[in-house]
Each structure stands twice: as C-alpha cells, then as structure tokens.
Design an enzyme around this catalytic site. Structure first.
Site, PDB file in Angstrom:
ATOM      1  N   CYS A  12       0.839  -1.205   0.000  1.00 20.48           N
ATOM      2  CA  CYS A  12       0.000   0.000   0.000  1.00 20.48           C
ATOM      3  C   CYS A  12       0.869   1.248   0.000  1.00 20.48           C
ATOM      4  O   CYS A  12       0.583   2.211  -0.714  1.00 20.48           O
ATOM      5  CB  CYS A  12      -0.932  -0.004   1.206  1.00 20.48           C
ATOM      6  SG  CYS A  12      -2.033   1.429   1.280  1.00 20.48           S
ATOM      7  N   CYS A  61      -6.439  -2.902   6.973  1.00 16.25           N
ATOM      8  CA  CYS A  61      -7.460  -1.869   6.855  1.00 16.25           C
ATOM      9  C   CYS A  61      -8.759  -2.371   6.234  1.00 16.25           C
ATOM     10  O   CYS A  61      -9.850  -2.015   6.683  1.00 16.25           O
ATOM     11  CB  CYS A  61      -6.916  -0.674   6.081  1.00 16.25           C
ATOM     12  SG  CYS A  61      -6.404  -1.059   4.384  1.00 16.25           S
TER      13      CYS A  61
END
Length: 369
Positions: free
Chosen positions: A99, A195
């Site tokens: 990410c 997440c």
C-alpha cells in the site's frame, strides 16, 4: 490547484491529524487529502466513511483545505489481488508494504504534485535524514512506534518529496498535542490489523475469496490430531484458531503452526514456543529493493527484521547476481514466514528490503514427499 506547499495524507486518525497540526505551526502552507483505498463491500464493517468524516472535522478545526481521491481501483489492482494470490499460494503477505509503495507514495504523491504541492506528509513514525545531500530512510525516535519496516520499498526520489512530522516525537506527546489543540481525533483508538478487513474475523473475510476446504492437522511425525478449514487461514508460528484443545496422550502445552502444504491441504503443528521445526538461520529473498539504488557491498553485516515489532537481529548478507539476497543470522530466528519482508538496517538507517522467498527451517516428516 491547492495553493498549498505540502499536502498531508489525512486518514481520520490522530497521527495524521497531528502531522498536519505540526506543519501548520511551523508556518507551512498545508492542505489535507483523504484517500479512499477500499470500496464498500456491503459488509457494513468498512470504516472509510467514519474516517472521512473525522478527516473533514480535523481539517475544519485547523482551517485548512481538504481534497478527496478515490484510489480503490488502484488499491485493488496493486495491493489486494496480490494479497489474495499470496494467501492462495500458502504465503503470508504484508499489504501495508505494498500500500505504501503502490498507493500512498505513488498515486497520492502524484495527486499532490498535480494539485501544485511540492511535497507530501504522512503520519508515519519514521525519519528522512540526509547523507551527503541524499535522502535516507531512518527509524523514528520512538522505537516502539517505528514504521520504517513498512516503508522500505520507497526510493530516494519519494523520500525527497516526503515529510514525516512525527519522526522525532513520542506517541504520548502526539496524543497530548491533539488534546491541547482540540482535535476531534485526540482520543480516537489507533487502527490495527489490515485496513480492508476492519473488525471482522480474518477467516470469515478471507473465506469469501478463497474457498474453505477441510484438511488434516498433523504433528511433525505425521500423526493426525484434528482438522482445519483451509491452510491459507494459518501462518507459521500461529497459536490461536487451531481448535485442538487437549489431545489425548499429549501434554497440555499450546500448539503452534510449524508447517503447511497447500497442494495436499495439510497443516503441521507442534508444541513448544521455540519448536525446532520453525527455527531457521538462513533466509533467501526475492529481488531486493535498495533505497540508495544499490547494495552497500556484495557481502556485508547488518541488522535485519523479518517481521514488524521484532527486535533487530544481526546477520551477514550475500547479494546474489540476480538481485536476490541470502541472509545468514547469527542466532536462530523463530517463525520466519515466506511472503513477509526481510528489511535490512545499518544501525538506524533502513537499507531496503525484499519479500522472503525461502527459509532453512527443517521440514517435518509429515510434509516430506
């Protein structure tokens, strides 16, 4: 155009909120940018909308502009598909590393530059230091919160364009600064875990993408102890979630995952926190990313981590002609996991890292072909 020199990635958490606050207090022209990296999957457990509202409230409190970008497609292609393919192959990936490389310091940086900013800032606990005018990634002052492990795929150009305002302060001070400034995120709980999974059970989430398939749980000698619902739901060194309970004729000590075979859907467990079946000295990687652009030498000694929150371990590194490395640790390492990252350090300076490909832990008889 933003009219701001620095755009902060505001996530709706206390760390990015205080990063923006500190820059503003330094007289920097600041704006915020909220990234949506995960599309609502209908579970009702996605935190994105709540985080977005908190980011808006923080920027409102600070009186700075806020921008919005939807990077969910980029996240799906650059991070999540790789995450699934790694689990399907029996490895344990680290989506935070991807990410940062694929979204936060690529698409976010590009968006900020397109808005007219010259730099970005995030709430990561890390530092950028200069060595002969060149940007280097360094550990944060607060060692307990240091996040350089997750940032090891960045390059010099990205570091040149990045500020880490929290790099030299303690987490406790961050909370206090947020309270003093009346930021709405001052008491917000830190996000943990992955997440896009949020608060839901990891196995339940993964089973929507990878089918459950019952298989055998064996001890290292090959004796069947129970069943599992799919090897991808387990990782080396794991203790919980095995549902073995007491096994007749065995000690009441905990069981740990020490091996798995995806093709045969076999999970191997053993008792003992430091079982010999999950101890290794040699780690081979995929192609290494060097932050400086090249290795410091063909062979050298340094510190390394094979997982986040691990104390740095001494090793000797051999750089191979194909760009991979072989790290030989001076002390045996527990539960080194293919798919995770080997990250190298020269004291506090992060040299770079790579995905772990292989380890030399002994193969249990239960998995011997």
């Amino acid at each position: 155009m933003s009219g701001s020199d620095v755009i902060v990635g505001v996530s709706g958490g206390v760390d990015s909120s205080v990063a923006a606050l500190l820059l503003q207090r330094q007289g920097v022209s600041v704006a915020g940018l909220f990234m949506q990296n995960w599309a609502d999957d209908g579970s009702g457990l996605c935190r994105a909308e709540d985080d977005r509202k908190d980011a808006v409230a923080v920027c409102g409190r600070l009186g700075i502009p806020i921008h919005f970008r939807d990077f969910s497609n980029e996240y799906m292609e650059g991070v999540f598909k790789h995450f699934l393919s790694e689990y399907a192959a029996g490895r344990t990936p680290n989506p935070d590393v991807l990410c940062n490389r694929e979204v936060k310091f690529k698409h976010f940086l590009d968006a900020a530059l397109a808005l007219g900013a010259s730099r970005i800032a995030t709430g990561h606990y890390a530092r950028v230091v200069r060595n002969n005018g060149r940007a280097r990634l360094a550990r944060a002052t607060d060692a307990s919160k240091d996040q350089s492990y997750f940032l090891h795929q960045l390059g010099e150009a990205q570091l040149d364009a990045t500020l880490f305002p929290l790099g030299e302060i303690e987490k406790t001070e961050v909370r206090e600064l947020a309270r003093e400034a009346g930021l709405p995120t001052a008491a917000k709980k830190d996000s943990t875990g992955i997440c896009f999974i949020g608060e839901r059970d990891f196995r339940d989430f993964l089973s929507t993408y990878l089918p459950m398939q019952d298989g055998e749980i064996k001890d290292p000698s090959g004796v069947t102890l129970g069943t599992h619902h799919g090897v991808y739901f387990h990782t080396l060194g794991q203790r919980g979630g095995l549902q073995l309970g007491g096994v007749r004729g065995r000690d009441q000590a905990p069981w740990y995952v020490v091996g798995k075979d995806v093709a045969r859907n076999i999970l191997v467990v053993d008792q003992g926190h430091d079982s010999k079946w999950m101890m290794s000295n040699v780690v081979d990687t995929e192609t290494m990313h060097w932050i400086a652009g090249a290795a410091p030498a063909t062979t050298f000694e340094c510190l390394a981590q094979t997982r986040y929150r691990q104390a740095p371990q001494a090793c000797r590194v051999q750089v191979n002609d194909d760009g991979t490395v072989c790290a030989r640790f001076f002390e045996p390492q527990r539960a080194v996991t293919p798919g995770q990252s080997l990250v190298l350090y020269d004291n506090d300076i992060c040299l770079g890292g790579a995905v772990i490909a292989r380890i030399d832990a002994p193969v249990p008889d239960a998995l011997a072909v």
